[in-house]
Design an enzyme around this catalytic site. Structure first.
Site, PDB file in Angstrom:
ATOM      1  N   ASP A   1      -9.540 -12.216   7.366  1.00  0.00           N
ATOM      2  CA  ASP A   1      -8.234 -11.820   7.908  1.00  0.00           C
ATOM      3  C   ASP A   1      -8.376 -10.602   8.818  1.00  0.00           C
ATOM      4  O   ASP A   1      -7.664  -9.609   8.673  1.00  0.00           O
ATOM      5  CB  ASP A   1      -7.258 -11.524   6.765  1.00  0.00           C
ATOM      6  CG  ASP A   1      -5.795 -11.462   7.252  1.00  0.00           C
ATOM      7  OD1 ASP A   1      -5.518 -11.953   8.361  1.00  0.00           O
ATOM      8  OD2 ASP A   1      -4.954 -10.915   6.523  1.00  0.00           O
TER       9      ASP A   1
ATOM     10  N   VAL B   1       0.852  -1.186   0.000  1.00  0.00           N
ATOM     11  CA  VAL B   1       0.000   0.000   0.000  1.00  0.00           C
ATOM     12  C   VAL B   1       0.889   1.239   0.000  1.00  0.00           C
ATOM     13  O   VAL B   1       1.813   1.351   0.811  1.00  0.00           O
ATOM     14  CB  VAL B   1      -0.932   0.026   1.226  1.00  0.00           C
ATOM     15  CG1 VAL B   1      -1.829   1.259   1.184  1.00  0.00           C
ATOM     16  CG2 VAL B   1      -1.765  -1.235   1.295  1.00  0.00           C
TER      17      VAL B   1
END
EC number: 2.7.11.1
Length: 811
Positions: free
Chosen positions: A645, A535
């Protein structure tokens, strides 16, 4: 010589005794007060209370005649003088300018303005003296000692210990914290024996339907706040109805009051007299009980706006026992300081002359999470689907909100003004509010149909020219039209490949790779690395310089190439306060990138596990936000999304520390061996549900398990596994928390956290919820709906069994 040394000591003793005696003396005839100067109040013997002039909101040009807590820094007002307004039944607060004088003379107490005009008197004569008592009661007494008048008998918005409200008296809330005019609520001890709470129309004083009552008609007698701190309503037969149920703390260590606040809630407050004697209590007023428990749910009237103003909605902050009024998307308060006036749209109202196509191009229906306006319906449809429900509202100029109930296939349309708005975790319906569509956004109702009409218009125009022109012109036109058709078909195919239709809101924007490369400065600043890729931080070249987070998906499984667009569409259809919003994507060649809103406060992992522990109230806010975000993913969005997750790294915090779940909807896109190194499961060690290791189906309960771990981490401000702790039993948090819960020593989990210790009941509730989420057997875990209800205190929480109790039976 000795007597000379003793003389100063004797003088000091005499001075002390004289002052003590003066504190006990009655306020005699001829005494007076003025707003400015040292002689502006009369103090009670203990100096706990004062009666006199108090500047209104720090304004030295306007003074209130009041009684207040004298030892508290903010001088909390508990009584203020009021007078009738132009001979009417309603009253207004007495506020005067400097130069006014309050004087006890000629057997009466009188307040006169600088011009000498009388502005207030308590309507009694033959007064011999006055007293400011340590109870907070200001009394006027005759020469025989009989009470002529007392502030306790003429209450404003507050009652104090030892105060009694008899039949026919009432508390009036203030309009605002600093506006002492009669507000929007009353608590009345009615002459019929019923204790009732009413919404009050401002400024007329008309009473709407009550929102709480003791149901003691012909039986009630008086409202009592006794000397031990209990508040109850006495019945004629001698029994009592408890009004508040808080455990009462020592009257010697705490100041007490009960106030009908501006939001209509009757709250009992305490304030520590000696902060050193009570170090765990904050040096502020703390609400220990409230009535009603949920004002947002309690008020629902056919006439009037409800707990908040028109077109707004009411929400409760359970951690602080406070009420807030909020405006929906694209609305703003008419008056920011007087939010009870409601909200108005910040866009032009829909013109009723618009045709359907234009209306759908100009307006959209935006979903609002957990908010409802239960009244204001003017039309109902059944059976119907959600898309048609949206269309019927967006093309109706009278419609402001559409509500769709999937279970009954029913649609309701609502018009202005919207009333009784409330936020509630149990709103079972989809609520959509009409908002303006951005100019560059395609229609939510299939842009294809309008584009087809546009194409048809040009075909008709072309045909007309074709038959009215020469052969050469016709030949050229045919050539141009054939070429245009080819380009149109090619463009449409590309559009279908790059942007699936979106029927539930504004679609994510399509970015080119070069745009994102430029926005991120060549993918330089890394914000984080996860299973799905890296990211990067970036900034759009728009007028606002919008900060973004760009996720570059590097390990997309081959069979997921076609699924990418479908999953992007699914993620793009999610709109929730507690989800990171997908702004756009790139699907160019082999590049797959997702563009999200940027979260300035980083991840929960960094926030929670730093050297300085976040405040308990902030941790509670985060826990509730994450729970509501998961509830939306599991049960409220169009297509169920299992995160797979959940962990602190995937929970981000915005400017206001609102928790937002990230990385949802990506599980299908990743190879199973890419979500956790060296395992065949999805998830992260320490947060993975047991069923991942068994040959059983995976459901949304895997997220519930992970949430249980995160909830314990939020409570304790530590990671689930810490190998360096001194006590080996504390190494694994989930085991240690279970042991502490079974032994009744929840306090050990938050040792040293004064704010959490102060809220130990809520800590215990959160730990119990976490232990239910951590049950070995998935069917034993609650749904996220039940989790949010338990966290909010809306339902009772049964004692959780040992999370590992099923291990032996499954072995």
């Amino acid at each position: 010589m000795a007597h000379l040394l003793f003389l100063p000591i004797l003088q000091l003793l005499l001075l002390y005794c004289t002052k003590s005696a003066q504190a006990q003396l009655n306020i005699s005839i001829g005494s007076s007060l003025t707003p400015q100067g040292v002689n502006n109040s009369w103090i009670s013997p203990s100096a706990d209370f004062a009666f006199g002039f108090l500047a209104v909101d720090g304004n030295s040009s306007s003074y209130l005649l009041a009684v207040w807590f004298n030892k508290i820094a903010d001088k909390t007002v508990v009584w203020y003088a009021r007078t009738s307004s132009n001979g009417k039944d309603d009253t207004i607060p007495v506020q005067v300018q400097s130069g006014s004088v309050l004087k006890l003379a000629d057997g009466a107490l009188s307040l006169r303005d600088p011009s000498g005009n009388e502005v207030w008197n308590p309507q009694v004569t033959d007064v011999g003296y006055a007293r400011m008592l340590d109870t907070g009661n200001f009394r006027l007494l005759g020469t025989d000692g009989a009470t002529k008048w007392e502030s306790f008998g003429d209450p404003s918005d507050t009652i104090l210990p030892t105060q009694v409200l008899s039949l026919g008296t009432a508390l009036h809330s203030r309009l605002l914290a600093t506006d002492y005019s009669n507000g929007r609520f009353q608590l009345k001890v009615q002459r019929d024996g019923n204790l009732v709470m009413y919404p009050d129309a401002v400024p007329s004083g008309y009473l709407y339907d009550p929102y709480w009552a003791s149901n003691t008609v012909d039986n009630g007698s008086q409202l009592v706040f006794n000397e031990t701190g209990r508040i109850y309503f006495t019945i004629i037969n001698g029994s009592q109805v408890n009004i508040t149920s808080a455990g009462v703390d020592s009257m010697g260590d705490f100041f007490h009051r009960a106030t009908l606040d501006t939001d209509g809630v009757f709250r009992q407050y305490v304030y520590p007299k000696n902060i050193h004697a009570r170090p765990l209590w904050p040096e502020q007023w703390t609400a220990v009980d409230v009535l009603p428990e949920n004002i947002c749910q309690s008020i629902q009237t056919m006439v009037g706006s409800g707990a908040c103003g028109f077109n707004s909605y009411c929400t409760i902050d359970g951690t602080k026992n406070t009420t807030s009024c909020l405006c929906p998307q694209n609305y703003k308060f008419i008056d920011d300081k007087r939010k009870y006036k409601g909200c108005r749209p910040d866009f032009e109202p829909q013109n009723c002359d618009l045709d359907e196509t234009t209306a759908m191009l100009q307006y959209d229906m935006a979903p609002i999470d957990r908010v409802d306006w239960p009244l204001s319906d003017y039309e109902q449809y059944n059976p119907i689907d959600q898309t048609e429900c949206r269309r019927l509202c967006v093309t109706d100029c009278f419609c402001a909100v559409a509500v769709f109930d999937k279970a009954s296939s029913t649609c309701w349309k609502k018009r202005f003004p919207l009333s009784n708005g409330k936020m509630d975790v149990n709103v079972p319906r989809t609520v959509l509010i009409k908002v303006p569509r951005s100019t560059n956004s395609p229609s939510v109702f299939s842009s294809g149909s309008s584009k087809w009409k546009e194409d048809q218009k040009y075909w008709i125009l072309g045909s007309s020219l074709l038959f009215g022109s020469s052969v050469l012109v016709n030949f050229l036109l045919i050539s141009v039209m054939l070429f245009g058709t080819y380009c149109s078909i090619t463009s449409r195919k590309k559009t279908q490949l790059s942007q699936p239709s979106n029927n539930s809101g504004l679609p994510p924007k399509i970015f080119t790779y070069s745009e994102l490369e430029k926005a991120t400065g060549g993918f330089q600043e890394v914000l984080g690395t996860g299973a799905s890729g890296v990211v990067y931080k970036g900034q759009l070249q728009d007028e606002f310089g919008t900060n973004i987070a760009v996720k570059k998906i590097e390990k997309l499984q081959q069979e997921a190439q076609k699924e990418f667009l479908v999953e992007v569409q699914t993620i793009g259809q999610t709109f929730h306060r507690n989800l990171v919003r997908l702004l756009g994507f790139c699907n160019e060649g082999t590049e797959r990138l997702l563009v999200y809103e940027f979260m300035s406060n980083g991840s929960l992992n960094t926030f929670l596990f730093s050297d300085t522990h976040p405040h308990w109230s902030l941790r509670v806010q985060v826990a509730l936000g994450v729970a509501r975000g998961l509830l939306y993913l599991h049960e409220e969005c169009n297509k169920q999304i299992i995160h797979c997750d959940m962990k602190p790294q995937n929970i981000l915090l915005d400017d206001n520390f609102v928790a937002k779940i990230s990385d949802f909807g990506l599980a299908k896109l990743l190879p199973v061996n890419q979500t956790q190194t060296n395992t065949g499961i999805r998830g992260t060690r320490g947060y993975v549900a047991p069923e991942w290791f068994k040959n059983i189906g995976i459901t949304s309960k895997v997220d519930v398990y992970s949430f249980g771990v995160i909830l314990l981490e939020l409570v304790c401000c530590r990671k689930n596994v810490e190998l360096e702790v001194l006590d080996e039993e504390q190494t694994i948090l989930t085991y240690w928390a279970n042991d502490c819960y079974k032994c009744g020593r929840i306090d050990l989990l938050v040792a040293g956290d004064d704010e959490a210790i102060f809220n130990i009941k809520k800590v215990e509730r959160f730990v119990a919820v976490a232990l239910w989420c951590l049950q070995e057997e998935p069917s034993m875990r609650p749904t996220m709906l039940k989790v949010t209800q338990m966290l909010d205190g809306a339902v009772q929480i049964p004692t959780p069994p040992d999370p590992s109790s099923y291990i032996s039976s499954l072995a």
